[in-house]
Design an enzyme around this catalytic site. Structure first.
Site, PDB file in Angstrom:
ATOM      1  N   SER A  45      27.044  42.198 102.733  1.00 17.15           N
ATOM      2  CA  SER A  45      27.360  42.395 103.866  1.00 17.15           C
ATOM      3  C   SER A  45      28.294  41.333 104.614  1.00 17.15           C
ATOM      4  CB  SER A  45      26.021  42.429 105.020  1.00 17.15           C
ATOM      5  OG  SER A  45      25.259  41.286 104.990  1.00 17.15           O
ATOM      6  N   LYS A  46      28.479  41.443 105.723  1.00 10.55           N
ATOM      7  CA  LYS A  46      29.331  40.214 106.502  1.00 10.55           C
ATOM      8  C   LYS A  46      28.808  38.934 106.270  1.00 10.55           C
ATOM      9  CE  LYS A  46      31.774  43.086 109.878  1.00 10.55           C
ATOM     10  NZ  LYS A  46      31.924  43.317 111.201  1.00 10.55           N
ATOM     11  N   ARG A  47      27.371  38.664 106.237  1.00 15.69           N
ATOM     12  CA  ARG A  47      26.807  37.427 106.323  1.00 15.69           C
ATOM     13  C   ARG A  47      27.071  36.935 104.781  1.00 15.69           C
ATOM     14  NH1 ARG A  47      22.505  40.903 105.780  1.00 15.69           N
ATOM     15  NH2 ARG A  47      21.371  40.753 103.723  1.00 15.69           N
TER      16      ARG A  47
END
Length: 481
Positions: free
Chosen positions: A250-252
């Site tokens: 994911s973006k994290r």
């Protein structure tokens, strides 16, 4: 049999890494089998689909050079076809109008949960032999539901996961058209795959739950069994990509749109090389050209387990591709990055030579462009630490001598330039480094650049002499002060 695959993104955001890998696998399977690769934009979700997202997806596919055959298909341009098929299913008794409200359907599901059953629509409006249907309520626009088989099983002969069997009693009577008449995702996909002759559906395993529903709609529309080529497609559900912490990427984790990787300086073939290895292997080989990927890829050899995204491994793959690339093949990306750094004229004939000199020194194309800016822009300042370390009282005179020696040369080739610098060093009883580093600082502003002869050749006579003059004056003023 002609193989036809498709990539069918929803334009609700950028093309992410997982989508790019799915597109790559589909593209490779088609190209390896000399088949067709279809690009289809599934834009029926008008609330979330945007023109900007469509453009972002198309830009990413073009940059990756995952070329498609035929026109680009847009689901919103096929509404007439979907309506036609829905009318066919209604006429054949394979679909029906349902007037239950959302609240009523939720109540049915809650009742099923209370009984310990799977929550789903209870078939109130489904026609059955001997069943009397309620009177349609006035002023209510019905949805259209597909009449899922009430018994038996649906078998998915998955090329990655193996055979998957789902009892039809586990499936709902799927809504295939909303009350406003717009068709739904699972229905549109089937009509599209049928009309476009898709033989292999390669997609993420988050679609496994959709597949039995789609197969049942297929069977209602065509004759044949799954995978008989010409009717129903094979399926291959590829596993998800995980971040280093074992959770879904994911973006994290830094997972961003494909074009962000271009901005970071990755080559398209390097990114594809890395993605193809996230779930597939050909012996111990790590580095693949595009041609080698086409030659060796086999969808049946894609592993069933999830893969872990490793940014450092991607960086290594990129650096390896840069080193192995012909300089001319790097010019396009070098030009693009130079423009992002503000270089207005990127038609410079030196670009291939610059790429040749720099490719062994850089991990990314962004880094290559940044380290080459001194060739296009005047030196704004001299790095203080480098000046303190390498610029001595005698340096201005040494640079002036270098300048005069270079100016006297008939040619401007590496051998002559290296000889001229060496002659100045020997005449002053200095090591090459004692002369080369001040020259480097004078020409680039800092202590790091390609070899001195490469730097001089690329910068050219006029710019070199002018920068040496300026640096000698600046350093003389600095030491005098």
């Amino acid at each position: 049999m002609s193989i036809v695959t498709r990539f069918a993104p929803s334009p609700t955001g950028y093309l992410h890494i997982g989508g790019a890998r799915t597109a790559l696998y589909s593209w490779l399977h088609a190209r390896q089998n000399r088949g067709r690769f279809v690009l289809r934009i599934e834009d029926t979700d008008r609330e979330r689909s945007t023109d900007e997202a469509v453009a972002a997806i198309l830009d990413a596919m073009a940059w990756l050079d995952l070329d498609h055959d035929d026109e680009i298909y847009y689901q919103t341009q096929r509404f007439g076809r979907y309506a036609e098929v829905i009318e066919q299913l209604l006429a054949e008794g394979k679909a029906y109008r349902c007037y239950s409200t959302a609240e009523e359907v939720e109540a049915m599901r809650e009742a099923a949960r209370a009984r310990g059953e799977k929550p789903k629509y209870d078939g109130t409006w489904r026609p059955m032999p001997g069943k009397t249907l309620p009177e349609p309520p006035a002023g209510v626009d019905p949805v259209i539901r597909f009449a899922t088989p009430l018994d038996g099983v649906t078998v998915i002969p998955d090329l990655v996961k193996g055979e998957i069997t789902i009892a039809n009693t586990e499936l709902d009577d799927l809504i295939i058209a909303r009350a406003d008449g717009t068709p739904t995702y699972n229905f549109c996909v089937v009509v599209d795959d049928m009309d476009m002759g898709i033989t292999h559906v390669i997609r993420g395993d988050d679609h496994v739950n959709n597949t039995p529903r789609q197969i049942n709609i297929f069977k209602a529309l065509v004759e044949g069994e799954v995978g008989d080529h010409g009717r129903l497609p094979y399926y291959a559900h590829v596993p998800m990509i995980l971040g280093p912490d074992g959770k879904r990427l994911s973006k994290r984790h830094g997972a961003v749109g494909v074009m962000r990787y271009r901005e970071q300086g990755f080559l398209p073939d390097a990114l594809l090389n890395y993605l193809v290895r996230l779930g597939w292997a050909h012996g111990d080989q790590e580095i693949f050209t595009r041609g080698q990927m086409i030659e060796h890829f086999d969808i049946a050899n894609v592993q069933g387990g999830a893969s872990t995204f490793d940014p450092e491994k991607l960086l290594w793959v990129n650096q390896t591709h840069i080193k192995a690339s012909a300089p001319a093949d790097l010019v396009g990306e070098l030009r693009w990055h130079l423009a992002r750094f503000g270089v207005a004229d990127t038609t410079d004939p030196r670009l291939a030579e610059i790429a040749d000199v720099q490719k062994g020194r850089c991990k990314t194309m962004k880094e290559m462009a940044e380290q080459s800016l001194f060739l296009f822009q005047e030196v704004a300042e001299y790095e203080p630490k480098a000046v303190k370390k390498h610029i001595k009282t005698a340096t201005p005179d040494i640079l002036a001598e270098v300048r005069d020696t270079l100016a006297a040369l008939d040619g401007w080739d590496r051998e002559a330039l290296a000889g001229a610098v060496r002659a100045v060093a020997e005449a002053n009883a200095l090591g090459m480094g004692k002369v080369a580093q001040p020259i480097r600082i004078a020409l680039t502003g800092g202590p790091v650049s390609p070899s001195i002869d490469d730097t001089l050749v690329l910068l050219g006579r006029e710019a070199t002499l002018a920068r040496l003059d300026r640096a000698a004056a600046a350093f003389r003023s600095l030491k005098a002060g």
